[in-house]
Write a protein that holds these residues in place. Structure first.
Motif, PDB file in Angstrom:
ATOM      1  N   SER A 147       0.844   1.570 -10.844  1.00  0.00           N
ATOM      2  CA  SER A 147       1.761   0.903  -9.914  1.00  0.00           C
ATOM      3  C   SER A 147       2.070  -0.488 -10.447  1.00  0.00           C
ATOM      4  O   SER A 147       1.474  -0.917 -11.441  1.00  0.00           O
ATOM      5  CB  SER A 147       1.080   0.796  -8.552  1.00  0.00           C
ATOM      6  N   PRO A 148       2.936  -1.239  -9.776  1.00  0.00           N
ATOM      7  CA  PRO A 148       3.195  -2.617 -10.227  1.00  0.00           C
ATOM      8  C   PRO A 148       1.958  -3.519 -10.142  1.00  0.00           C
ATOM      9  O   PRO A 148       1.958  -4.612 -10.682  1.00  0.00           O
ATOM     10  CB  PRO A 148       4.294  -3.101  -9.266  1.00  0.00           C
ATOM     11  N   ASP A 149       0.884  -3.051  -9.465  1.00  0.00           N
ATOM     12  CA  ASP A 149      -0.363  -3.822  -9.446  1.00  0.00           C
ATOM     13  C   ASP A 149      -1.054  -3.811 -10.799  1.00  0.00           C
ATOM     14  O   ASP A 149      -1.752  -4.761 -11.152  1.00  0.00           O
ATOM     15  CB  ASP A 149      -1.350  -3.228  -8.419  1.00  0.00           C
ATOM     16  N   ASN A 150      -0.931  -2.713 -11.525  1.00  0.00           N
ATOM     17  CA  ASN A 150      -1.689  -2.624 -12.788  1.00  0.00           C
ATOM     18  C   ASN A 150      -0.816  -2.293 -14.007  1.00  0.00           C
ATOM     19  O   ASN A 150      -1.331  -1.868 -15.038  1.00  0.00           O
ATOM     20  CB  ASN A 150      -2.865  -1.638 -12.659  1.00  0.00           C
ATOM     21  N   CYS A 151       0.492  -2.483 -13.841  1.00  0.00           N
ATOM     22  CA  CYS A 151       1.408  -2.318 -14.977  1.00  0.00           C
ATOM     23  C   CYS A 151       2.306  -3.557 -15.019  1.00  0.00           C
ATOM     24  O   CYS A 151       2.612  -4.135 -13.984  1.00  0.00           O
ATOM     25  CB  CYS A 151       2.345  -1.131 -14.777  1.00  0.00           C
ATOM     26  N   ARG A 152       2.757  -3.931 -16.221  1.00  0.00           N
ATOM     27  CA  ARG A 152       3.836  -4.921 -16.303  1.00  0.00           C
ATOM     28  C   ARG A 152       5.127  -4.183 -16.609  1.00  0.00           C
ATOM     29  O   ARG A 152       5.224  -3.471 -17.618  1.00  0.00           O
ATOM     30  CB  ARG A 152       3.563  -5.963 -17.399  1.00  0.00           C
ATOM     31  N   PHE A 153       6.100  -4.333 -15.700  1.00  0.00           N
ATOM     32  CA  PHE A 153       7.417  -3.707 -15.836  1.00  0.00           C
ATOM     33  C   PHE A 153       8.451  -4.817 -15.951  1.00  0.00           C
ATOM     34  O   PHE A 153       8.523  -5.686 -15.071  1.00  0.00           O
ATOM     35  CB  PHE A 153       7.754  -2.895 -14.575  1.00  0.00           C
ATOM     36  N   TRP A 154       9.256  -4.802 -17.006  1.00  0.00           N
ATOM     37  CA  TRP A 154      10.342  -5.784 -17.138  1.00  0.00           C
ATOM     38  C   TRP A 154      11.666  -5.048 -17.175  1.00  0.00           C
ATOM     39  O   TRP A 154      11.787  -3.998 -17.847  1.00  0.00           O
ATOM     40  CB  TRP A 154      10.205  -6.597 -18.446  1.00  0.00           C
ATOM     41  N   ASP A 155      12.658  -5.593 -16.491  1.00  0.00           N
ATOM     42  CA  ASP A 155      13.996  -5.026 -16.594  1.00  0.00           C
ATOM     43  C   ASP A 155      14.454  -5.141 -18.060  1.00  0.00           C
ATOM     44  O   ASP A 155      14.317  -6.204 -18.667  1.00  0.00           O
ATOM     45  CB  ASP A 155      14.966  -5.777 -15.667  1.00  0.00           C
ATOM     46  N   THR A 156      14.991  -4.037 -18.591  1.00  0.00           N
ATOM     47  CA  THR A 156      15.340  -4.003 -20.017  1.00  0.00           C
ATOM     48  C   THR A 156      16.410  -5.037 -20.379  1.00  0.00           C
ATOM     49  O   THR A 156      16.331  -5.660 -21.440  1.00  0.00           O
ATOM     50  CB  THR A 156      15.848  -2.589 -20.389  1.00  0.00           C
TER      51      THR A 156
ATOM     52  N   GLY B 179       0.818  -1.215   0.000  1.00  0.00           N
ATOM     53  CA  GLY B 179       0.000   0.000   0.000  1.00  0.00           C
ATOM     54  C   GLY B 179       0.849   1.261   0.000  1.00  0.00           C
ATOM     55  O   GLY B 179       0.571   2.217  -0.727  1.00  0.00           O
ATOM     56  N   ILE B 180       1.897   1.238   0.822  1.00  0.00           N
ATOM     57  CA  ILE B 180       2.793   2.400   0.906  1.00  0.00           C
ATOM     58  C   ILE B 180       3.522   2.590  -0.424  1.00  0.00           C
ATOM     59  O   ILE B 180       3.590   3.698  -0.969  1.00  0.00           O
ATOM     60  CB  ILE B 180       3.806   2.208   2.056  1.00  0.00           C
ATOM     61  N   MET B 181       4.045   1.484  -0.957  1.00  0.00           N
ATOM     62  CA  MET B 181       4.845   1.596  -2.184  1.00  0.00           C
ATOM     63  C   MET B 181       3.963   2.015  -3.369  1.00  0.00           C
ATOM     64  O   MET B 181       4.356   2.893  -4.153  1.00  0.00           O
ATOM     65  CB  MET B 181       5.581   0.281  -2.440  1.00  0.00           C
ATOM     66  N   ASN B 182       2.750   1.438  -3.489  1.00  0.00           N
ATOM     67  CA  ASN B 182       1.877   1.808  -4.611  1.00  0.00           C
ATOM     68  C   ASN B 182       1.399   3.256  -4.511  1.00  0.00           C
ATOM     69  O   ASN B 182       1.250   3.937  -5.531  1.00  0.00           O
ATOM     70  CB  ASN B 182       0.678   0.869  -4.695  1.00  0.00           C
ATOM     71  N   ASN B 183       1.166   3.717  -3.285  1.00  0.00           N
ATOM     72  CA  ASN B 183       0.767   5.122  -3.097  1.00  0.00           C
ATOM     73  C   ASN B 183       1.882   6.042  -3.614  1.00  0.00           C
ATOM     74  O   ASN B 183       1.646   6.974  -4.391  1.00  0.00           O
ATOM     75  CB  ASN B 183       0.503   5.366  -1.608  1.00  0.00           C
TER      76      ASN B 183
END
Ligand code: ADP
Ligand code: UDP
Length: 238
Positions: free
Chosen positions: A195-204, A47-51
């Motif tokens: 946030s990482p809850d609703n995005c897909r992030f991949w290390d390049t 919660g803290i990190m997504n905020n």
């Protein structure tokens, strides 16, 4: 700003009324769900990190002219936002095939798309957020033609801004989900979270997944992925 009664408790956030009828207080929980609530768990300090991550992205977007609902961040887990009439659409933008798109079209995860794809889902948990198209949106009066055009244009602009910015942090933006709402003047603005809850992030470089897929797919190091995104964006080490 006084926190009043809870108006709605969702899977990831609680929306509280405030003493200002035009504003809500959003409380970010650590609860994590996948498969429309079928899988449940907790991600420590999510919660803290997504905020904080949402605040960072929305600030970045505002500087590029994207209007959004956030007014302030009174605490690590809370945000004050404009109360909106949420348009019941999940707007998904995809740059690279992953998740349900990869499955549906028989594509290998990681296949780049030659242009961004926008998909629309009808935001309805009971129905499992079914995918719909512009015709359904107009026929069911979920949004007007003008609103749809604005949503499309804003989504593509947001994608451009985020892809370019994230590249500088060695992160590929694979896909993400946006929500929009109408403010009290009827203007369409960006809502909810990024946030990482609703995005897909991949290390390049390594293609390591730095998002909720670590929870959805039991890949381990779930908290570390959220911490890493926060660190790359804001420099904060948790
Ligand atoms: P879900 O409803 O999918 O379980 P959340 O736990 O994230 O999701 O709950 C947040 C809810 O608040 C969502 O339904 C979202 O559409 C809604 N929402 C987000 N921003 C606003 C806003 N500015 N005004 C009113 N509702 C909002
Ligand atoms: N997504 C989301 N909420 C949803 C469905 C999807 O935030 O209810 C996001 C998800 O995090 C991903 C993108 O939208 O970044 C595309 O998700 P996909 O349809 O591949 O979903 P999956 O079924 O794989 O979670």
């Amino acid at each position: 700003m006084e926190k009043k009664e809870a108006l709605y408790e969702g899977k990831a956030k609680i929306m509280y009324a405030t003493d200002n009828p035009d504003q809500l207080l959003v409380y970010y929980k650590d609860d994590a769900t996948a498969g429309n609530g079928a899988k449940k768990g907790t991600i420590v300090d999510k919660g803290i990190m997504n905020n904080k991550i949402t605040m960072f992205f929305f600030d970045l977007l505002a500087k590029e002219g994207i209007e959004h609902h956030v007014i302030s961040m009174p605490s690590d887990r809370e945000m004050i936002v404009k109360k909106l009439d949420i348009i019941p659409l999940e707007v998904i933008i995809r740059n690279v095939a992953a998740g349900s798109l990869a499955k549906r079209l028989g594509l290998e995860e990681g296949t780049p798309m030659s242009m961004p794809i926008i998909e629309l889902c009808y935001k309805n948990d009971d129905l499992g957020d079914p995918m719909i198209n512009n015709y359904h949106v107009l026929a069911c009066k979920l949004a007007t033609k003008e609103e749809l055009a604005q949503i499309e244009a804003m989504s593509l602009k947001i994608n451009d801004i985020l892809v370019k910015y994230l590249k500088t942090k060695n992160i590929d933006l694979i896909d993400f989900k946006l929500e929009f709402g109408r403010d009290k003047d009827g203007k369409v603005i960006l809502a909810d979270e990024l946030s990482p809850d609703n995005c897909r992030f991949w290390d390049t470089e390594t293609h390591e997944k730095l998002d909720k897929d670590r929870f959805r797919r039991d890949l381990g190091n779930v908290e570390d992925a959220y911490k890493e995104i926060l660190r790359r964006l804001t420099g904060e080490v948790r």
